[in-house]
Design a protein around this motif. Structure first.
Motif, short mmCIF file in Angstrom:
data_model
loop_
_atom_site.label_atom_id
_atom_site.label_comp_id
_atom_site.label_asym_id
_atom_site.label_seq_id
_atom_site.Cartn_x
_atom_site.Cartn_y
_atom_site.Cartn_z
N HIS A 63 -0.81 -4.84 -7.48
CA HIS A 63 -0.83 -5.23 -6.33
C HIS A 63 -2.35 -5.78 -5.67
CE1 HIS A 63 3.13 -4.30 -5.02
NE2 HIS A 63 3.05 -3.14 -6.78
N PHE A 64 -3.33 -5.02 -6.29
CA PHE A 64 -4.38 -5.64 -5.13
C PHE A 64 -4.88 -6.71 -5.92
CE2 PHE A 64 -9.06 -6.03 -5.70
CZ PHE A 64 -10.38 -4.72 -4.74
N ALA A 65 -4.35 -7.25 -7.05
CA ALA A 65 -4.23 -8.96 -7.15
C ALA A 65 -3.62 -10.01 -6.17
CB ALA A 65 -4.37 -9.67 -8.50
N VAL A 66 -2.70 -9.65 -5.56
CA VAL A 66 -2.09 -10.13 -4.69
C VAL A 66 -2.50 -9.60 -2.72
CG1 VAL A 66 -0.07 -10.50 -3.32
CG2 VAL A 66 0.16 -9.71 -6.13
N LEU A 80 0.94 -1.46 -0.40
CA LEU A 80 -0.78 0.03 -0.09
C LEU A 80 0.70 1.65 0.08
CD1 LEU A 80 -2.65 -1.03 2.48
CD2 LEU A 80 -3.13 -0.84 -0.30
N TYR A 81 1.59 1.57 0.78
CA TYR A 81 3.26 2.15 0.38
C TYR A 81 3.10 2.64 -0.55
CZ TYR A 81 7.18 5.57 2.12
OH TYR A 81 7.40 6.23 1.90
N ALA A 82 3.78 1.47 -1.14
CA ALA A 82 4.81 1.29 -2.44
C ALA A 82 3.21 2.13 -3.67
CB ALA A 82 4.88 0.10 -2.95
N LEU A 83 2.27 1.94 -3.28
CA LEU A 83 1.05 2.30 -4.02
C LEU A 83 0.94 3.38 -4.25
CD1 LEU A 83 -1.68 -0.54 -4.18
CD2 LEU A 83 -0.29 0.22 -6.18
N TRP A 132 -0.79 4.11 -13.42
CA TRP A 132 -0.95 3.89 -12.23
C TRP A 132 -1.65 2.80 -12.26
CZ3 TRP A 132 -4.30 3.65 -7.91
CH2 TRP A 132 -4.11 3.42 -7.50
N TRP A 133 -2.62 3.25 -12.86
CA TRP A 133 -3.84 2.05 -12.70
C TRP A 133 -3.49 0.41 -13.08
CZ3 TRP A 133 -8.19 2.15 -9.34
CH2 TRP A 133 -8.18 3.20 -9.07
N ARG A 134 -3.08 1.01 -14.17
CA ARG A 134 -2.44 -0.22 -15.53
C ARG A 134 -1.58 -1.36 -14.55
NH1 ARG A 134 -1.06 2.01 -20.16
NH2 ARG A 134 1.12 1.57 -19.23
N ASP A 135 -0.65 -0.35 -14.68
CA ASP A 135 0.80 -1.02 -13.66
C ASP A 135 0.92 -1.23 -12.24
OD1 ASP A 135 1.42 -1.02 -16.65
OD2 ASP A 135 2.18 1.06 -16.51
N HIS A 136 0.52 -0.47 -11.36
CA HIS A 136 0.87 -0.63 -10.49
C HIS A 136 -0.54 -0.96 -9.44
CE1 HIS A 136 4.17 1.39 -11.19
NE2 HIS A 136 4.21 2.16 -11.32
N PHE A 137 -1.31 -0.59 -9.22
CA PHE A 137 -2.82 -0.46 -8.98
C PHE A 137 -3.65 -2.25 -8.50
CE2 PHE A 137 -7.30 -1.18 -7.58
CZ PHE A 137 -7.76 -1.21 -6.80
N LEU A 197 3.75 9.35 -10.10
CA LEU A 197 2.74 9.59 -11.28
C LEU A 197 2.17 10.66 -11.38
CD1 LEU A 197 2.65 5.48 -11.80
CD2 LEU A 197 3.95 7.19 -13.32
N ARG A 198 1.92 11.28 -10.45
CA ARG A 198 0.27 12.15 -10.33
C ARG A 198 1.78 13.41 -10.81
NH1 ARG A 198 -1.04 16.02 -6.73
NH2 ARG A 198 0.20 15.39 -4.80
N ILE A 199 2.69 13.75 -9.77
CA ILE A 199 3.40 14.90 -10.33
C ILE A 199 4.39 15.03 -11.56
CG2 ILE A 199 5.59 16.47 -9.56
CD1 ILE A 199 3.96 15.01 -7.01
N SER A 200 4.86 13.63 -12.56
CA SER A 200 5.66 14.17 -13.30
C SER A 200 4.42 13.34 -14.68
CB SER A 200 6.74 12.53 -13.12
OG SER A 200 6.12 11.32 -13.23
N GLU A 201 4.07 13.44 -14.65
CA GLU A 201 2.99 12.72 -15.97
C GLU A 201 1.99 13.06 -15.36
OE1 GLU A 201 3.61 8.97 -17.37
OE2 GLU A 201 5.62 8.98 -16.36
N PRO A 202 1.33 14.93 -15.07
CA PRO A 202 0.14 14.94 -15.08
C PRO A 202 -0.96 14.75 -16.21
CG PRO A 202 1.20 17.01 -15.34
CD PRO A 202 1.99 16.03 -15.89
N ASP A 203 -1.06 13.95 -17.21
CA ASP A 203 -1.33 13.92 -18.19
C ASP A 203 -2.18 12.28 -18.03
OD1 ASP A 203 -2.11 16.70 -18.73
OD2 ASP A 203 -1.25 16.46 -20.72
N THR A 204 -0.73 11.83 -18.01
CA THR A 204 -1.68 10.15 -17.96
C THR A 204 -1.09 9.53 -17.12
OG1 THR A 204 0.63 9.70 -19.52
CG2 THR A 204 -1.41 10.10 -21.07
N GLY A 205 -0.10 10.17 -15.96
CA GLY A 205 0.28 9.29 -14.69
C GLY A 205 -0.77 8.06 -14.17
N MET A 206 -2.02 9.03 -14.36
CA MET A 206 -3.73 7.66 -12.85
C MET A 206 -3.02 6.83 -13.89
SD MET A 206 -2.42 9.20 -10.01
CE MET A 206 -3.59 8.27 -9.49
N SER A 207 -3.84 7.13 -15.67
CA SER A 207 -3.52 5.67 -16.06
C SER A 207 -3.16 4.69 -15.96
CB SER A 207 -4.15 6.07 -17.38
OG SER A 207 -4.70 5.18 -18.68
#
Length: 63
Positions: free
Chosen positions: A56-59, A26-29, A48-53, A36-46
Protein backbone atom coordinates in the motif's frame (compact mmCIF):
# COMPACT_ATOMS: atom_id res chain seq x y z
CA UNK A 1 7.41 18.68 -1.67
CA UNK A 2 8.78 18.99 1.82
CA UNK A 3 12.50 18.88 2.60
CA UNK A 4 11.97 15.44 4.10
CA UNK A 5 10.46 14.21 0.84
CA UNK A 6 13.41 15.58 -1.07
CA UNK A 7 15.85 13.88 1.29
CA UNK A 8 14.09 10.50 1.35
CA UNK A 9 12.65 10.38 -2.15
CA UNK A 10 9.18 9.77 -0.69
CA UNK A 11 6.43 12.09 -1.85
CA UNK A 12 3.31 12.50 0.25
CA UNK A 13 0.51 14.60 -1.18
CA UNK A 14 -0.34 17.36 1.33
CA UNK A 15 -4.07 16.90 0.60
CA UNK A 16 -4.08 13.10 0.82
CA UNK A 17 -7.29 13.20 2.89
CA UNK A 18 -9.21 14.48 -0.14
CA UNK A 19 -8.62 11.22 -2.02
CA UNK A 20 -11.06 8.40 -1.16
CA UNK A 21 -8.60 5.71 -2.29
CA UNK A 22 -5.94 6.97 0.11
CA UNK A 23 -8.41 6.97 2.99
CA UNK A 24 -9.61 3.49 2.06
CA UNK A 25 -6.07 2.11 1.88
CA UNK A 26 -5.07 3.65 5.21
CA UNK A 27 -8.21 2.33 6.85
CA UNK A 28 -7.54 -1.15 5.42
CA UNK A 29 -3.98 -0.97 6.75
CA UNK A 30 -5.22 -0.06 10.20
CA UNK A 31 -7.81 -2.87 10.23
CA UNK A 32 -5.26 -5.43 9.07
CA UNK A 33 -2.76 -4.31 11.69
CA UNK A 34 -5.35 -4.63 14.45
CA UNK A 35 -6.44 -8.09 13.34
CA UNK A 36 -2.88 -9.38 13.07
CA UNK A 37 -1.80 -7.74 16.32
CA UNK A 38 -4.55 -9.59 18.16
CA UNK A 39 -4.70 -12.90 16.28
CA UNK A 40 -0.95 -13.38 15.80
CA UNK A 41 0.78 -11.47 18.59
CA UNK A 42 4.20 -13.04 17.98
CA UNK A 43 4.56 -12.60 14.20
CA UNK A 44 1.51 -10.65 13.07
CA UNK A 45 3.16 -7.27 12.80
CA UNK A 46 6.06 -8.67 10.80
CA UNK A 47 3.73 -10.14 8.22
CA UNK A 48 1.69 -6.90 8.26
CA UNK A 49 4.75 -4.88 7.24
CA UNK A 50 5.65 -7.34 4.48
CA UNK A 51 2.21 -8.27 3.15
CA UNK A 52 0.19 -5.12 3.73
CA UNK A 53 2.15 -1.97 4.45
CA UNK A 54 4.86 -2.32 1.79
CA UNK A 55 2.35 -2.83 -1.02
CA UNK A 56 0.00 0.00 0.00
CA UNK A 57 2.81 2.43 0.80
CA UNK A 58 4.28 1.89 -2.66
CA UNK A 59 0.93 2.76 -4.26
CA UNK A 60 0.25 5.71 -1.96
CA UNK A 61 3.65 7.28 -2.58
CA UNK A 62 4.09 6.32 -6.20
CA UNK A 63 7.19 4.25 -5.44
Amino acid sequence: MSPQGAATGVNWWPWWWSHPEAISRLYALWRASERLRISEPDTGMSSWWRDHFDAHFAVLTGQ
